[in-house]
Design an enzyme around this catalytic site. Structure first.
Site, PDB file in Angstrom:
ATOM      1  N   LYS A 115      30.219  67.074  -5.201  1.00  0.00           N
ATOM      2  CA  LYS A 115      28.867  67.426  -5.632  1.00  0.00           C
ATOM      3  C   LYS A 115      28.578  66.979  -7.056  1.00  0.00           C
ATOM      4  CE  LYS A 115      30.304  71.670  -3.629  1.00  0.00           C
ATOM      5  NZ  LYS A 115      30.083  72.809  -2.835  1.00  0.00           N
ATOM      6  N   LYS A 141      37.698  61.882  -3.989  1.00  0.00           N
ATOM      7  CA  LYS A 141      36.929  62.629  -3.001  1.00  0.00           C
ATOM      8  C   LYS A 141      35.427  62.602  -3.339  1.00  0.00           C
ATOM      9  CE  LYS A 141      36.603  67.077  -3.272  1.00  0.00           C
ATOM     10  NZ  LYS A 141      36.688  68.523  -3.309  1.00  0.00           N
ATOM     11  N   LYS A 173      40.563  71.181 -11.772  1.00  0.00           N
ATOM     12  CA  LYS A 173      39.369  71.772 -12.407  1.00  0.00           C
ATOM     13  C   LYS A 173      39.632  72.145 -13.848  1.00  0.00           C
ATOM     14  CE  LYS A 173      36.419  72.669  -8.762  1.00  0.00           C
ATOM     15  NZ  LYS A 173      35.469  73.479  -8.050  1.00  0.00           N
TER      16      LYS A 173
END
Ligand code: TYM
Length: 331
Positions: A199, A196, A114
């Site tokens: 969203k 992965k 992140k």
């Protein structure tokens, strides 16, 4: 005394609920609901480690409650709540920050990922996120934490923090176990199957959301990236796209990988992708329809999250009181 074991899990309302979260987490929550005392939250405190549009965050948090219920979580049997409405999470979170090491947090894969993606906003919350997550789990004395593969490291850190605290103060926290599904623990993007499904990928067709309409779902599956061969068989390394579709199909239909291989022997990927899309449409249809119905009933939704927060807070306070006493705060 109630001897039922306890479950806690949650999802960040930082985007719409995805097929990945459904298969990796929620589907198992529903299966475990009868045997455990379950706490399921909207992890909105965690969502703000990345900038959110306030109105969207609010809308998605409420929609997520409706979707949890539509997936089969009965609010009469499960405690469904919004994390920010149970202040004990942040209260314990601070204490646990003081028992979590800088080195441990620096090693978290999700923090590294992140911060690479949000280089202009590597805030302290993003860094200490795992100790708040540990508080979420430990405050309910959870036995089991049903999550997808990507959250395993955070649950392991939770155990380490709990163990450290218990070593100093005696048995305060129960050590939780991660519960990760055998099939579907890591659903991959339909467009870049080495990554992965997440969203943040709703725009490029890599991600399917629970509320997507059948046409959108079919389109995403028909465009799913596969490989240059033609045979449907499981090989995660060399055929990540096909293997991902096989996992999704297996979860949606209950077929084993062997049965899937037989079903599609001699047929092309085109056929396979359509069948996977149709199976997903049928799996999600009742959820979408029910969620839309629930979402329209604002009074009911409010009752669910208010009662949920009360119940959660009551349970959380017990642990928090004990922790405050142990560390030496005046009672
Ligand atoms: P989050 O919101 O990223 O994801 C929610 C849950 O869905 C699982 N998941 C997946 N599983 C399989 N394949 C995928 N592509 C996929 N994408 C997501 C995740 O593993 C997770 O179980 N930190 C958590 C939220 C949280 C939490 C907690 C979870 C906060 N506090 C306490 C458990 C216990 C998170 O960001 O999940």
């Amino acid at each position: 005394m109630d001897e039922r074991k306890i479950i806690l899990s949650g999802i960040k309302p930082s985007g719409d609920l995805t097929l990945g979260s459904y298969i990796g987490a929620i589907k198992n929550w529903v299966e475990l609901a009868d045997q455990y005392d379950c706490f399921y939250m909207m992890a909105d405190l965690h969502a703000i480690t990345v900038r959110q549009v306030p109105a969207d965050l609010r809308r998605r948090t409420l929609a997520q409650i409706a979707q949890y219920i539509a997936c089969g979580l009965d609010p009469e049997k499960n405690t469904i709540f919004i994390q920010s409405q149970v202040p004990e999470h942040t209260q314990l979170g601070w204490v646990l920050d003081c028992y979590t090491m800088f080195g441990e947090l620096s090693r978290m894969t999700q923090f590294k990922d992140k911060s690479a993606k949000n280089a202009d906003n590597i805030n302290a919350g993003l860094f200490t996120y795992p100790s708040l997550m540990a508080a979420d789990i430990l405050i309910y004395q959870a036995d089991l934490v049903p999550v997808g593969e990507d959250q395993k490291q955070h649950v392991e850190l939770t155990r380490d923090i709990a163990h450290r605290f218990n070593t100093i103060y005696g048995d305060v926290f129960k050590l939780p176990e991660p519960f990760i599904p055998k099939v579907g623990a890591r659903i991959m993007s339909l467009q870049t199957p080495e990554n992965k499904m997440s969203k943040s990928e709703t725009d490029n067709g890599g991600c399917v959301c629970l509320m997507d309409k059948p046409e959108a779902i079919m389109k995403a599956f028909k465009r799913a990236v596969t490989d240059s061969e033609t045979s449907v068989h499981f090989d995660r390394e060399n055929k990540p796209g096909v293997s991902n579709l096989m996992q999704i199909y297996s979860v949606a239909t209950g077929s084993t990988f062997e049965q899937i291989q037989q079903e599609f022997a001699g047929k092309g990927y085109g056929d396979f992708k359509v069948k996977v899309g149709e199976a997903v449409v049928e799996m999600l249809r009742p959820i979408r329809e029910e969620a839309e119905r629930i979402l329209a009933d604002k009074a009911y939704l409010e009752k669910v999250y208010r009662e949920g927060a009360e119940k959660a807070s009551y349970a959380a306070r017990k642990t928090l009181r004990k922790v405050y006493k142990k560390v030496g705060f005046v009672q």
